[in-house]
Design an enzyme around this catalytic site. Sequence first.
Site, PDB file in Angstrom:
ATOM      1  CG  ASP A  72     -53.650  23.049 -24.418  1.00 26.49           C
ATOM      2  OD1 ASP A  72     -53.134  23.977 -24.949  1.00 26.49           O
ATOM      3  OD2 ASP A  72     -54.302  22.152 -24.568  1.00 26.49           O
ATOM      4  CD  GLU A 130     -57.983  24.732 -27.896  1.00 23.88           C
ATOM      5  OE1 GLU A 130     -59.562  24.742 -28.123  1.00 23.88           O
ATOM      6  OE2 GLU A 130     -57.562  23.762 -27.970  1.00 23.88           O
ATOM      7  CD  GLU A 159     -57.677  27.735 -31.920  1.00 25.77           C
ATOM      8  OE1 GLU A 159     -56.993  26.413 -32.982  1.00 25.77           O
ATOM      9  OE2 GLU A 159     -58.118  27.077 -30.995  1.00 25.77           O
ATOM     10  CG  HIS A 333     -55.709  17.526 -33.174  1.00 24.66           C
ATOM     11  ND1 HIS A 333     -57.325  17.320 -32.420  1.00 24.66           N
ATOM     12  CD2 HIS A 333     -55.194  18.890 -32.568  1.00 24.66           C
ATOM     13  CE1 HIS A 333     -56.986  18.106 -31.616  1.00 24.66           C
ATOM     14  NE2 HIS A 333     -56.029  19.418 -31.214  1.00 24.66           N
TER      15      HIS A 333
END
Length: 358
Positions: A72, A130, A159, A333
Amino acid sequence: MPELDLTATSADLTRAVCDIPSVSGDEASLADAIEAAVARYPHLEVTRDGDTLVARTDTGKAQRVVIAGHIDTVPINGNVPTRNIEQDGEPYIWGRGTVDMKSGLAVQLKLAAELVDPRVDLTWMWYDHEEVDAASNGLNRLSQNRPDLFVGDFAILGEPSNGQVEGGCNGTLRAVVRTHGVRAHSARSWIGENAIHAAAPVLARLAEYRPRDVAVEGLVYREGLNAVRIGGGVAGNVVPDLCEVEVNYRFAPNHTVAQAADHVRNVFEGFEVEITDAAAGARPGLDAPLAQEFLAAVGAEPRPKYGWTDVARFSALGIPAVNYGPGDALLAHHDEERVPIAQIEAVEQGLRAWLSPR
């Protein structure tokens, strides 16, 4: 349904998975595409739990490694579809998810298809939810529904780590510090007690706080204690009777949640403190033999992971775990999220070199 070609380059596969939107709560299309793609490979045993996929080899090897990543992303903001760009003469892929963490996902999917007879048995986990609250996390749900799948001697989470190895992670704790007062008309404020004014010492303690650097198994973790939200007041002409300061404490992985909570209560001694959420960190686990072999194979100098990641879930189960993936976490992000193609390729080469039979 969109299709994924797992024989494509890892860069092309990155663009393909990024161009299938999968904002948290809307992962089904990507999960369907992943399931259809990996189901074509007979060396993989595929299990689905909601929108979480698990693909396992079962060759009878003495050791098993779990390699995981979430599918996600945070919400899209005009940055899908992806595109190729150039920065300082270096090719990048730009768009939502390129860093966090679909480039790592693409590498994992490609290697899952390619490594028919790896040097250790592999459990690939690609999970949903997540980027939202921990209660919805697909890895957490899977650990409850299928604990038998969480068997391994070492784990890697894809990650973003700039293609370096980041061991363990800090723990995280949130608390609300409250001050109370007495409501009154603001024209006659001396009748009441202002709860917002009473919060000034709380902010002063935060401003004066000096975070600790804590060495854990050779890595130095930097802690932090910060106000992240403040609220109070009921109307523009009323002295407020309540003020709440929410704080976030990032603590080194040699401390338990209970110790972290005690530390926060000590910092705000004399005030009402409610612990609202907490998750333990993960020790580096780099002394495990498989971890040492992995570091040697990828040629990496381990670093600490300051943010909390799902390596903590594996650590809690007694499985040493590290973070290893392409992308700069500072761009996760971000609306200008982008990943160097060379970094995607380097992570792919590092994992392949370690996992291929010798």
